[in-house]
Scaffold this motif. Structure first.
Motif, PDB file in Angstrom:
ATOM      1  N   GLN A 181       1.290  -1.143   0.714  1.00 39.92           N
ATOM      2  CA  GLN A 181      -0.337   0.008   0.013  1.00 39.92           C
ATOM      3  C   GLN A 181       1.445   1.243   0.245  1.00 39.92           C
ATOM      4  O   GLN A 181       1.350   1.269   1.295  1.00 39.92           O
ATOM      5  CB  GLN A 181      -0.702  -0.063   1.154  1.00 39.92           C
ATOM      6  CG  GLN A 181      -1.968   0.846   1.576  1.00 39.92           C
ATOM      7  CD  GLN A 181      -2.965   0.916   2.621  1.00 39.92           C
ATOM      8  OE1 GLN A 181      -3.363   0.209   2.487  1.00 39.92           O
ATOM      9  NE2 GLN A 181      -2.879   1.497   3.083  1.00 39.92           N
ATOM     10  N   GLY A 182       0.759   2.341  -1.571  1.00 39.59           N
ATOM     11  CA  GLY A 182       1.076   3.388  -0.561  1.00 39.59           C
ATOM     12  C   GLY A 182       0.897   4.343  -0.505  1.00 39.59           C
ATOM     13  O   GLY A 182      -0.375   4.634   0.668  1.00 39.59           O
ATOM     14  N   PHE A 183       2.296   5.409  -0.424  1.00 36.24           N
ATOM     15  CA  PHE A 183       2.050   6.859   1.004  1.00 36.24           C
ATOM     16  C   PHE A 183       2.608   7.752   0.333  1.00 36.24           C
ATOM     17  O   PHE A 183       3.803   7.580   0.140  1.00 36.24           O
ATOM     18  CB  PHE A 183       2.498   5.837   1.904  1.00 36.24           C
ATOM     19  CG  PHE A 183       1.651   7.588   3.888  1.00 36.24           C
ATOM     20  CD1 PHE A 183       0.669   7.575   3.457  1.00 36.24           C
ATOM     21  CD2 PHE A 183       3.487   8.238   4.337  1.00 36.24           C
ATOM     22  CE1 PHE A 183       0.226   8.329   3.953  1.00 36.24           C
ATOM     23  CE2 PHE A 183       2.583   8.748   4.654  1.00 36.24           C
ATOM     24  CZ  PHE A 183       1.072   9.308   5.234  1.00 36.24           C
ATOM     25  N   ASP A 184       1.943   9.273   0.524  1.00 36.30           N
ATOM     26  CA  ASP A 184       2.566   9.788  -0.348  1.00 36.30           C
ATOM     27  C   ASP A 184       3.037  10.333   0.265  1.00 36.30           C
ATOM     28  O   ASP A 184       4.046  11.166  -0.483  1.00 36.30           O
ATOM     29  CB  ASP A 184       1.520  11.198  -0.421  1.00 36.30           C
ATOM     30  CG  ASP A 184       0.411  10.578  -1.648  1.00 36.30           C
ATOM     31  OD1 ASP A 184       0.658   9.660  -2.081  1.00 36.30           O
ATOM     32  OD2 ASP A 184      -0.899  10.878  -1.361  1.00 36.30           O
ATOM     33  N   GLY A 185       3.302   9.944   1.464  1.00 43.47           N
ATOM     34  CA  GLY A 185       4.374  10.983   2.247  1.00 43.47           C
ATOM     35  C   GLY A 185       5.838   9.969   2.520  1.00 43.47           C
ATOM     36  O   GLY A 185       5.766   9.111   2.474  1.00 43.47           O
ATOM     37  N   GLY A 186       7.133  11.280   3.066  1.00 42.01           N
ATOM     38  CA  GLY A 186       8.166  10.219   3.535  1.00 42.01           C
ATOM     39  C   GLY A 186       8.089   9.342   4.630  1.00 42.01           C
ATOM     40  O   GLY A 186       6.850   9.428   5.211  1.00 42.01           O
ATOM     41  N   LEU A 187       9.378   9.515   5.617  1.00 44.40           N
ATOM     42  CA  LEU A 187       9.247   8.507   6.866  1.00 44.40           C
ATOM     43  C   LEU A 187       8.043   9.740   7.690  1.00 44.40           C
ATOM     44  O   LEU A 187       8.101   8.721   8.849  1.00 44.40           O
ATOM     45  CB  LEU A 187      11.014   8.427   7.255  1.00 44.40           C
ATOM     46  CG  LEU A 187      10.970   7.325   8.458  1.00 44.40           C
ATOM     47  CD1 LEU A 187      10.298   6.472   8.520  1.00 44.40           C
ATOM     48  CD2 LEU A 187      12.607   6.963   8.907  1.00 44.40           C
ATOM     49  N   ASP A 188       8.725  10.494   7.721  1.00 50.91           N
ATOM     50  CA  ASP A 188       8.014  11.098   8.548  1.00 50.91           C
ATOM     51  C   ASP A 188       6.684  11.817   8.422  1.00 50.91           C
ATOM     52  O   ASP A 188       5.967  11.478  10.045  1.00 50.91           O
ATOM     53  CB  ASP A 188       8.527  13.243   8.269  1.00 50.91           C
ATOM     54  CG  ASP A 188      10.468  13.055   8.957  1.00 50.91           C
ATOM     55  OD1 ASP A 188      11.398  11.994   9.444  1.00 50.91           O
ATOM     56  OD2 ASP A 188      10.904  13.996   8.515  1.00 50.91           O
ATOM     57  N   ALA A 189       6.342  11.680   7.259  1.00 49.22           N
ATOM     58  CA  ALA A 189       4.998  11.679   6.985  1.00 49.22           C
ATOM     59  C   ALA A 189       3.760  10.217   7.844  1.00 49.22           C
ATOM     60  O   ALA A 189       3.149  10.505   8.895  1.00 49.22           O
ATOM     61  CB  ALA A 189       4.320  11.757   6.449  1.00 49.22           C
TER      62      ALA A 189
END
Length: 520
Positions: free
Chosen positions: A157-165
């Motif tokens: 499952q993809g997520f738009d933000g990086g590790l912080d998000a």
């Protein structure tokens, strides 16, 4: 032989291996890309309530060392050691993620995988490619989650933000200042073991150049094996619409439509599925009891036989008879055909009945492993009555007369052997919860579908949408398409509705969709 999972496929860990000391390997790479591979230990609300269970390059193990970051080895970009029987009770999910460190997006990654190794043998692998993603900068690869027993799900499952998000999404806090870069004279804590170093104490091997199954960490010390339960074998199911019930008496709430029933169509059934009246709780006074009769004495009179009368076996002369909402009886003497039922679902039988293992054959096992729609069945033959149930789920007999229905195998309890069934695929990607593949039943016979709670049946219109985690079944003539992108959680971004993937249903009048008040 390792089982090849597809996105959305789930299985109990006990169905994959009897061990609890597991190796988790992740392979992900792309030209010019750098990745941070982490594990989030989440509570029952899927929140990082204890930041000591965020396992990443700066925190390579949990306090009791049930989760350990091992580094690159055995052809894997990153690897972990997970000891399930040592994970604290407040941790309900382990989510393995990969995030980009720097510029780039997930559509640029090459073929990769997440795999589980137990006892030196690779037991499951979920493979993915960059074509499954677009501009996302993070991806949730796979989860161990606790639902009665530990299970594994291939997420992808993809997520738009990086590790912080991603960290904020799970309820964690991000420091205002970035940590100082490690000095050149000391290697960072997450540095992978060198080729010349000794292998880990629990037996993980040094990394060869080509990918190969990572060896065991040693057999777990006398683990208590989880109860063997049938793995998920989901193939589409076929059910005919049923007729609606009569209106409820004045002053009483309307009853929910039966499973398979389209509101406003058909004649009322000859008899309600669970009897004309619900049984009175044992020891309580039924309504309408004459004044002066002590509480606990049934209206039919006093005595043990009278008290048990409402709970007698219901014999209607039909092949399939609902004894109550959670118990189904099938009479094998009627129709003369065997019944296929989920292994372990028999609670009682009468007469001379034989129970045999129903194998899927080599082709069936290949389809089940590839789609997640694998179900272990037993074949009931003979002359007698068999009573079926499973974990108090609501049961709904659906009689097919040449028509068809699609249902996930997770919701199938039993069906007549005369029915034909096959695996169907919903076109589109990004569907969590195992709804990508379903079973389609067709022909003449009965299939018993189980639900969590009382479902609702809606006619299919151009504006009919359903959450893929709550949908149970739909008419096989309906067209199903994915209508929204996947998001991680309700607080993924401000204003998000909290829903994940919706399925849109289209079809001619007469088609239907069944939804339960429960999300898988």
């Amino acid at each position: 032989m390792a089982r090849e999972f597809q996105r959305g496929h789930k299985a109990k860990v006990s169905d994959l291996t009897s061990g609890t000391d597991l190796y988790v390997g992740v392979q992900i790479a792309g030209p010019g890309l750098t990745f941070d591979i982490s594990c989030f230990g989440l509570d029952a609300d899927e929140q990082l309530s204890d930041d000591r269970y965020f396992i990443f390059f700066n925190q390579p193990k949990s306090p009791e060392e049930s989760i350990q970051l091992l580094g690159a080895q055995a052809g894997d970009t990153e690897s972990f050691r997970v000891t399930l029987d040592r994970i604290p009770a407040n941790i309900h999910k382990l989510s393995f993620t990969a995030t980009l460190d720097g510029a780039g997006q997930m559509s640029q990654v090459g073929p990769g995988y997440i795999r589980i190794v137990a006892g030196g043998e690779e037991v499951v692998k979920y493979a993915f490619t960059g074509s499954e993603f677009t501009t996302e900068r993070a991806v949730m690869l796979g989860d161990f989650y606790l639902k009665d027993v530990w299970r594994f799900a291939a997420v992808g499952q993809g997520f738009d933000g990086g590790l912080d998000a991603l960290l904020k999404n799970f309820g964690g806090e991000v420091a205002e200042e970035a940590p100082a870069a490690p000095s050149q004279d000391a290697p960072p804590a997450f540095a992978p073991p060198s080729q010349a170093s000794a292998p880990p104490a629990f037996g993980a091997p040094a990394a060869p150049q080509a990918p190969q199954p990572a060896p065991a960490f040693g057999a777990p010390s006398a683990p208590a094996p989880a109860p063997q339960q049938p793995p998920v074998h989901a193939a589409p199911t076929i059910a005919a619409p049923m007729a609606p019930q009569a209106p409820a008496p004045y002053g009483q709430p309307p009853q929910q439509p039966q499973f398979g029933q389209i509101p406003g169509q058909g004649a009322p059934p000859a008899a309600p599925p669970y009897g004309q009246q619900p049984p009175v709780p044992f020891g309580q006074q039924p309504p309408g009891l004459p004044h002066g009769v002590p509480q606990g004495v049934p209206a039919t009179g006093a005595g043990l036989q009278a008290a048990l009368q409402p709970y007698k076996e219901a014999a209607t002369g039909q092949r399939w008879t609902s004894q109550n909402q959670q118990l189904m009886r099938v009479d094998l003497t009627m129709g003369g055909m065997p019944v296929l039922a989920r292994q372990g679902s028999m609670v009682m039988y009468q007469g001379k009945v034989d129970f045999g293992y129903k194998g899927a054959g080599f082709a069936g096992r290949m389809v089940g492993n590839a789609t997640g729609q694998e179900m272990q069945l037993m074949r009931c033959t003979g002359r007698g009555q068999v009573f079926l149930a499973e974990e108090g789920a609501h049961l709904h007999p659906i009689e097919l007369q040449g028509d068809g229905i699609c249902v996930s195998a997770e919701n199938v309890l039993a069906f007549d052997e005369s029915l034909q069934y096959e695996v169907r695929r919903i076109e589109g990607h990004g569907i969590p919860g195992g709804a990508l593949f379903t079973m389609q039943f067709q022909g003449t016979g009965t299939v018993v579908v189980k639900t969590h709670g009382v479902p609702v049946v809606l006619p299919v219109t151009p504006t009919t949408f359903a959450d893929c985690n709550a949908v149970v079944a739909w008419s096989s003539a309906s067209q199903v398409i994915v209508s929204s992108q996947v998001r991680l959680r309700r607080n993924a971004y401000p204003g998000h509705s909290g829903e994940t993937v919706n399925l849109q249903f289209r079809g001619a009048p007469g088609n239907f969709v069944v939804v339960q008040p429960y999300e898988v």
